[in-house]
Design an enzyme around this catalytic site. Structure first.
Site, short mmCIF file in Angstrom:
data_model
loop_
_atom_site.label_atom_id
_atom_site.label_comp_id
_atom_site.label_asym_id
_atom_site.label_seq_id
_atom_site.Cartn_x
_atom_site.Cartn_y
_atom_site.Cartn_z
N ASP A 40 -10.94 -1.90 -5.80
CA ASP A 40 -11.99 -1.26 -5.01
C ASP A 40 -12.09 0.25 -5.25
O ASP A 40 -13.06 0.88 -4.84
CB ASP A 40 -11.74 -1.51 -3.51
CG ASP A 40 -12.04 -2.95 -3.15
OD1 ASP A 40 -12.97 -3.52 -3.73
OD2 ASP A 40 -11.34 -3.51 -2.29
N HIS A 91 -2.13 -2.86 -2.15
CA HIS A 91 -2.56 -4.26 -2.25
C HIS A 91 -1.46 -5.15 -1.69
O HIS A 91 -0.27 -4.85 -1.86
CB HIS A 91 -2.84 -4.62 -3.72
CG HIS A 91 -3.65 -5.86 -3.87
ND1 HIS A 91 -3.08 -7.10 -3.93
CD2 HIS A 91 -4.99 -6.05 -3.93
CE1 HIS A 91 -4.04 -8.00 -4.05
NE2 HIS A 91 -5.20 -7.38 -4.05
N HIS A 119 -10.61 -5.21 3.19
CA HIS A 119 -10.80 -6.23 2.14
C HIS A 119 -11.91 -5.74 1.22
O HIS A 119 -11.79 -4.67 0.63
CB HIS A 119 -11.12 -7.54 2.86
CG HIS A 119 -10.73 -8.78 2.14
ND1 HIS A 119 -10.13 -8.80 0.94
CD2 HIS A 119 -10.88 -10.09 2.49
CE1 HIS A 119 -9.90 -10.06 0.57
NE2 HIS A 119 -10.37 -10.86 1.50
N1 COA Z 1 -2.74 4.49 1.40
C1 COA Z 1 -1.58 5.03 1.83
N2 COA Z 1 -0.53 4.28 2.22
C2 COA Z 1 -0.67 2.95 2.17
C3 COA Z 1 -1.84 2.34 1.72
C4 COA Z 1 -2.91 3.17 1.33
N3 COA Z 1 -4.06 2.65 0.91
N4 COA Z 1 -1.70 0.99 1.77
C5 COA Z 1 -0.48 0.77 2.24
N5 COA Z 1 0.16 1.93 2.50
C6 COA Z 1 1.51 2.12 3.01
C7 COA Z 1 1.50 1.91 4.53
O1 COA Z 1 1.26 3.09 5.24
C8 COA Z 1 2.89 1.35 4.75
O2 COA Z 1 3.80 2.45 4.74
P1 COA Z 1 5.12 2.42 5.67
O3 COA Z 1 5.91 1.24 5.17
O4 COA Z 1 5.75 3.72 5.39
O5 COA Z 1 4.63 2.24 7.07
C9 COA Z 1 3.17 0.53 3.49
O6 COA Z 1 2.33 1.09 2.48
C10 COA Z 1 2.83 -0.92 3.66
O7 COA Z 1 1.54 -1.01 4.25
P2 COA Z 1 0.95 -2.37 4.81
O8 COA Z 1 -0.33 -2.12 5.51
O9 COA Z 1 2.01 -3.10 5.58
O10 COA Z 1 0.73 -3.14 3.46
P3 COA Z 1 -0.12 -4.42 3.26
O11 COA Z 1 0.45 -5.07 2.07
O12 COA Z 1 -0.27 -5.24 4.48
O13 COA Z 1 -1.53 -3.76 2.97
C11 COA Z 1 -3.70 -3.35 2.29
C12 COA Z 1 -2.42 -4.12 2.00
C13 COA Z 1 -4.67 -3.68 1.18
C14 COA Z 1 -4.31 -3.84 3.63
C15 COA Z 1 -3.41 -1.83 2.36
O14 COA Z 1 -2.82 -1.42 1.16
C16 COA Z 1 -4.66 -1.03 2.67
O15 COA Z 1 -5.03 -0.90 3.84
N6 COA Z 1 -5.31 -0.47 1.61
C17 COA Z 1 -6.54 0.28 1.81
C18 COA Z 1 -7.71 -0.66 1.92
C19 COA Z 1 -8.04 -1.31 0.60
O16 COA Z 1 -8.14 -0.66 -0.43
N7 COA Z 1 -8.25 -2.63 0.64
C20 COA Z 1 -8.65 -3.40 -0.53
C21 COA Z 1 -7.55 -4.24 -1.03
S1 COA Z 1 -8.04 -5.05 -2.55
#
Ligand code: COA
Length: 378
Positions: free
Chosen positions: A322, A268, A229
């Protein structure tokens, strides 16, 4: 709205509550497919270009653009609360300097909350008296927590300065150049509200129990601190700071993509397209980095962004807010571990607006869980 006999089956759920709608809101609208974010009907691009943080926080909380008189009253109410109780500062002496600044800041706010004029009063009127105090106290406390990292004393507020400039002044001990204040203020504006994300929902759960607004904000801070987050801006910057130039960043990123690396500052839950907050802040970041002779950092960022987006864009992964805020905050002189703090400072505006919107008749939020443990063996 679903209720009574139309309540959903308790067996139907999504892990992480993805896609679950908890209610109506008039505060903001996020279109995750076209990349549009509006507060009370105004696009963040317009607000960032034409408004102050004070005007935007008023808009988010009160639902309308302030008149000149309303803005003046709100600004003077914010200035009135710039001096939190001494006890909150004294509590820092008992917190190890190595503790994360968000944890230090949260500790100070907890102490300050015990000194509020009417801590147990949770009538709607009393809750509405809290946002100015919370915004200004947290600004002063956050600045002190950041200075504590270097063993420096807190700085008295400067009442000639607006909210953004005064926070930077109390943090850095000097008034930064106007373009840096403007860039910082832009970052506060575009991060001031973002629907019912995890931290806003945490705050909403707390307010729904009848607790006070300060407790709700503290819950939001705890949720925001996680790496998935608000903690991601620190991690994103640390990733970029590890490269000397764009070529090195490109080579590493290609290899990391091949390993299925998860890049902080990308992806996101809502945006499956370029994040409008990134679009608003990129010009500020580029300008500030270049003015500090740090163009290599801008080139590293764009190389990384382009590599990741061209590989993962089709899957909906783009740079999120971020990825960019650390690039702005670092040249201004904020320490890396403090990067989540301005995000917290800004977005608590939205948490408070959601809480106040929910309060008049919102029921206590208490979901269930499907029991899948052992059968009753008695
Ligand atoms: N880098 C690489 N791949 C990513 C990714 C990232 N930052 N974020 C998501 N993915 C990929 C996952 O590996 C997954 O791939 P798959 O379907 O082949 O397994 C797919 O995208 C979906 O990921 P998921 O974690 O289910 O998506 P989500 O919608 O729940 O995740 C976040 C949202 C923000 C938690 C996720 O994008 C993340 O962890 N980002 C990095 C942390 C971050 O920047 N957070 C701030 C958000 S404002």
């Amino acid at each position: 709205m679903i209720g009574g006999s139309q309540a959903p089956s308790p067996q139907t759920y999504a892990r992480g509550l993805e896609g679950l709608i908890t209610g109506d809101t008039r505060i903001s609208d996020i279109d995750g497919l076209t990349g549009r974010l509006t507060y009370r009907g105004y696009s963040i691009a317009d607000l960032e270009a034409n408004s102050s943080f004070e005007a935007v926080s008023y808009l988010i909380l009160q639902g309308e653009v302030p008149t000149a008189a309303q803005l003046e009253d709100w600004q003077s109410e914010l200035r009135r609360w710039r001096r939190p109780p001494r006890a909150a500062f004294d509590s820092l002496a008992r917190v190890p300097r190595r503790a994360h600044p968000l944890a230090q800041y949260r500790t100070m706010l907890t102490v300050a909350a015990c000194h509020t004029p009417e801590p147990e009063n949770t009538t709607l009127d009393a809750q509405w008296r809290r946002p100015a105090r919370i915004l200004s106290w947290t600004s002063a406390l956050a600045a002190a927590a950041i200075r504590h990292l270097d063993g420096l004393d807190a700085v008295e507020p400067n009442d000639e300065l607006g909210f953004a400039a005064n926070f930077l002044y109390q943090t850095l001990g000097v008034i930064p150049p106007d373009d840096e204040i403007r860039a910082f203020e832009a970052s506060l504006i575009v991060q001031a509200e973002h629907g019912l994300h995890a931290a806003a929902f945490a705050a909403l759960v707390v307010i729904s129990t009848g607790a006070d607004l300060g407790s709700a904000v503290l819950a939001g801070m705890g949720a925001l601190s996680g790496a998935r987050h608000g903690g991601a801006n620190q991690l994103a910057f640390e990733m970029m700071a590890g490269f000397e130039n764009a070529d090195q960043a490109r080579t590493w990123t290609r290899a990391a993509l091949g390993r299925g690396h998860r890049f902080p500052g990308f992806g996101h839950r809502v945006y499956k397209c370029p994040d409008p907050r990134v679009r608003a802040l990129e010009p500020h970041a580029e300008r500030i980095l270049r003015s500090h002779g740090l163009e290599h950092r801008w080139e590293i960022y764009t190389a990384l962004r382009d590599e990741i987006e061209s590989a993962l864009g089709p899957k909906g992964i783009y740079a999120n807010v971020d990825s960019i805020t650390g690039l702005l905050y670092h040249p201004m002189g904020l320490p890396v571990s403090a990067f989540p703090i301005p995000f917290c400072l800004a977005i608590q505006t939205g948490w408070m607006a959601h809480c106040l919107e929910y309060l008049p008749d919102g029921p206590m939020i208490e979901p269930g869980a499907v029991y899948v443990g052992s059968a009753d063996s008695s």
